[in-house]
Write an enzyme that holds these catalytic residues in place. Structure first.
Site, PDB file in Angstrom:
ATOM      1  N   SER A  90      51.135  82.012   7.982  1.00 31.46           N
ATOM      2  CA  SER A  90      50.128  80.945   7.849  1.00 31.46           C
ATOM      3  C   SER A  90      50.202  80.166   6.533  1.00 31.46           C
ATOM      4  O   SER A  90      49.550  79.132   6.408  1.00 31.46           O
ATOM      5  CB  SER A  90      48.720  81.525   7.991  1.00 31.46           C
ATOM      6  OG  SER A  90      48.478  81.807   9.339  1.00 31.46           O
ATOM      7  N   LYS A 143      51.019  76.613   6.919  1.00 31.64           N
ATOM      8  CA  LYS A 143      50.076  75.625   7.466  1.00 31.64           C
ATOM      9  C   LYS A 143      49.765  74.486   6.488  1.00 31.64           C
ATOM     10  O   LYS A 143      49.840  73.316   6.867  1.00 31.64           O
ATOM     11  CB  LYS A 143      48.804  76.323   7.954  1.00 31.64           C
ATOM     12  CG  LYS A 143      49.078  77.156   9.220  1.00 31.64           C
ATOM     13  CD  LYS A 143      47.934  78.085   9.595  1.00 31.64           C
ATOM     14  CE  LYS A 143      48.284  78.860  10.860  1.00 31.64           C
ATOM     15  NZ  LYS A 143      47.361  79.951  11.142  1.00 31.64           N
ATOM     16  N   TYR A 160      56.709  75.442  15.420  1.00 33.74           N
ATOM     17  CA  TYR A 160      55.631  76.226  14.804  1.00 33.74           C
ATOM     18  C   TYR A 160      56.096  77.664  14.501  1.00 33.74           C
ATOM     19  O   TYR A 160      55.879  78.184  13.404  1.00 33.74           O
ATOM     20  CB  TYR A 160      54.390  76.232  15.708  1.00 33.74           C
ATOM     21  CG  TYR A 160      53.309  77.152  15.186  1.00 33.74           C
ATOM     22  CD1 TYR A 160      52.538  76.800  14.077  1.00 33.74           C
ATOM     23  CD2 TYR A 160      53.083  78.399  15.781  1.00 33.74           C
ATOM     24  CE1 TYR A 160      51.578  77.667  13.573  1.00 33.74           C
ATOM     25  CE2 TYR A 160      52.118  79.261  15.284  1.00 33.74           C
ATOM     26  CZ  TYR A 160      51.370  78.900  14.182  1.00 33.74           C
ATOM     27  OH  TYR A 160      50.425  79.757  13.674  1.00 33.74           O
ATOM     28  N   TYR A 197      40.929  82.295   6.100  1.00 30.94           N
ATOM     29  CA  TYR A 197      40.322  82.526   7.426  1.00 30.94           C
ATOM     30  C   TYR A 197      38.810  82.697   7.313  1.00 30.94           C
ATOM     31  O   TYR A 197      38.176  82.055   6.490  1.00 30.94           O
ATOM     32  CB  TYR A 197      40.935  83.753   8.133  1.00 30.94           C
ATOM     33  CG  TYR A 197      42.429  83.831   8.046  1.00 30.94           C
ATOM     34  CD1 TYR A 197      43.222  82.776   8.493  1.00 30.94           C
ATOM     35  CD2 TYR A 197      43.063  84.944   7.533  1.00 30.94           C
ATOM     36  CE1 TYR A 197      44.592  82.842   8.418  1.00 30.94           C
ATOM     37  CE2 TYR A 197      44.440  85.020   7.459  1.00 30.94           C
ATOM     38  CZ  TYR A 197      45.198  83.969   7.903  1.00 30.94           C
ATOM     39  OH  TYR A 197      46.545  84.035   7.824  1.00 30.94           O
ATOM     40  N   VAL A 246      49.903  86.472   7.610  1.00 28.74           N
ATOM     41  CA  VAL A 246      49.870  87.864   8.096  1.00 28.74           C
ATOM     42  C   VAL A 246      51.053  88.711   7.638  1.00 28.74           C
ATOM     43  O   VAL A 246      51.052  89.922   7.857  1.00 28.74           O
ATOM     44  CB  VAL A 246      49.781  87.994   9.641  1.00 28.74           C
ATOM     45  CG1 VAL A 246      48.409  87.692  10.157  1.00 28.74           C
ATOM     46  CG2 VAL A 246      50.836  87.210  10.330  1.00 28.74           C
TER      47      VAL A 246
HETATM   48  N1  GLN Z   1      52.666  83.209  13.050  1.00 31.39           N
HETATM   49  C1  GLN Z   1      51.333  83.737  12.982  1.00 31.39           C
HETATM   50  C2  GLN Z   1      50.579  83.367  14.259  1.00 31.39           C
HETATM   51  O1  GLN Z   1      50.694  82.257  14.697  1.00 31.39           O
HETATM   52  C3  GLN Z   1      50.630  83.187  11.787  1.00 31.39           C
HETATM   53  C4  GLN Z   1      49.216  83.700  11.676  1.00 31.39           C
HETATM   54  C5  GLN Z   1      48.814  84.096  10.311  1.00 31.39           C
HETATM   55  O2  GLN Z   1      49.618  84.187   9.376  1.00 31.39           O
HETATM   56  N2  GLN Z   1      47.558  84.391  10.181  1.00 31.39           N
HETATM   57  O3  GLN Z   1      49.871  84.164  14.811  1.00 31.39           O
END
Ligand code: GLN
Length: 303
Positions: free
Chosen positions: A61, A64, A189, A239, A257
């Site tokens: 993430s 992003k 993505y 988050y 994550v």
């Molecule tokens: N690639 C992960 C997903 O799309 C990224 C989510 C994350 O880092 N929280 O679920």
């Protein structure tokens, strides 16, 4: 600085035992939960690194805000925010519920999966390959590291198992939020999430954001886009723990994550952390505690 970081890292090492590595992307389950490292780069470019900073991990993430800045530079704010909103959600990062209840299907912000998928769809390029190559070049430029690549194993692992993201993408396509081919958007993505970096790479990127988008006298990202992205990191970057993080740490940050956190103090420093053991919300458990201690020790909160 080195002594302070060493002290903070040692005092928080015990947290790594209380967290768990992500397993829903099978390739991430191989990460060592004991790993912990931090890099701080001040505004003049002086770097201090402590702990396991050679460990490579995938952006997940953390990609992003990077994809958001590229989409904003490609398409401008009006077009980007016609497809994705600006509000925190209060729901987990992979939540699907608001897509339906809000009727428009427009995701609430670009820091949750649905919003990031809609943002990635706006990156320019004739093919998926060209889009990911443009994002990679942008990441390499911000990190000052030409060798940054996609980890193909992590990419394939998420491509094979990412059905919740696929469900969100098809839903948004049905509602007209996504216009391009769903498979292509998801390929880009999943690849952007699998871009492989070190703490030092993300600390360099964060330093560019701390420096209003400027690296060595060159304006890489317009200041207005950096301001907007830093604000998203404050309101949505951690988050559904972003509120508590804003109170306890008080700086823009984005977690992934894989256990990475990219954080920055405007005008002062970029920070990169790796600690794959996560708390229940999906943020690096020791990483969040280290940032709390660092913020308190150096009075870093921007509020
Ligand atoms: N690639 C992960 C997903 O799309 C990224 C989510 C994350 O880092 N929280 O679920």
């Amino acid at each position: 600085m080195k002594e302070l970081l060493e002290k903070i890292l040692e005092e928080n090492r015990h947290w790594t035992k209380k967290g768990k590595v992500a397993t829903y992307i099978p390739a991430l389950a191989k990460a060592d939960p004991k790993i912990l490292g931090i890099t701080v780069i001040d505004i003049d470019g002086k770097a201090v690194t402590v702990g396991d900073c050679d460990t490579k991990f995938t952006l997940q993430s953390i990609s992003k805000p990077l994809a958001l800045m590229l989409a904003l530079m490609d398409k401008g704010t009006d077009e980007v925010f016609s497809k994705v909103g600006m509000e925190p959600t209060g729901d987990p990062f992979n939540s699907i519920i608001k897509l339906e209840t809000l009727r428009t299907g427009k995701p609430l912000n670009p820091m949750i999966n649905a919003g990031a998928i809609a943002t990635t769809a706006l990156i320019e390029g004739q093919s998926g390959g060209e889009k990911i190559e443009r994002l990679l070049e942008f990441v390499r430029l911000l990190a000052g590291n030409k060798d940054i690549r996609v980890n193909e194993e992590v990419y394939r692992s998420e491509q094979e198992t990412g059905d919740r993201n696929r469900a969100m993408a098809y839903f948004m396509k049905d509602l007209g939020v996504l216009e391009a081919d769903v498979d292509q958007i998801l390929e880009v993505y999943f690849r952007q999430c699998a871009i492989e970096v070190t703490c030092s790479d993300i600390a360099h990127m964060a330093r560019c954001l701390a420096n209003k988008g400027n690296i060595a006298g060159k304006q890489i990202i317009p200041h207005e886009i950096v301001r907007l992205t830093n604000t998203f990191m404050v309101t949505c970057g951690m988050y559904n723990a972003s509120g508590e993080f804003a109170i306890k740490v008080g700086i823009p940050a984005k977690s992934g994550v894989s256990g990475g956190i990219m954080a920055l103090v405007p005008g002062k420093m970029g920070i990169g952390i790796i600690g794959p053991a996560l708390n229940k919300i999906g943020n690096s458990i020791a990483g969040v505690h280290m940032l709390e201690d660092l913020s308190r020790a150096l009075d870093l909160s921007i509020f």
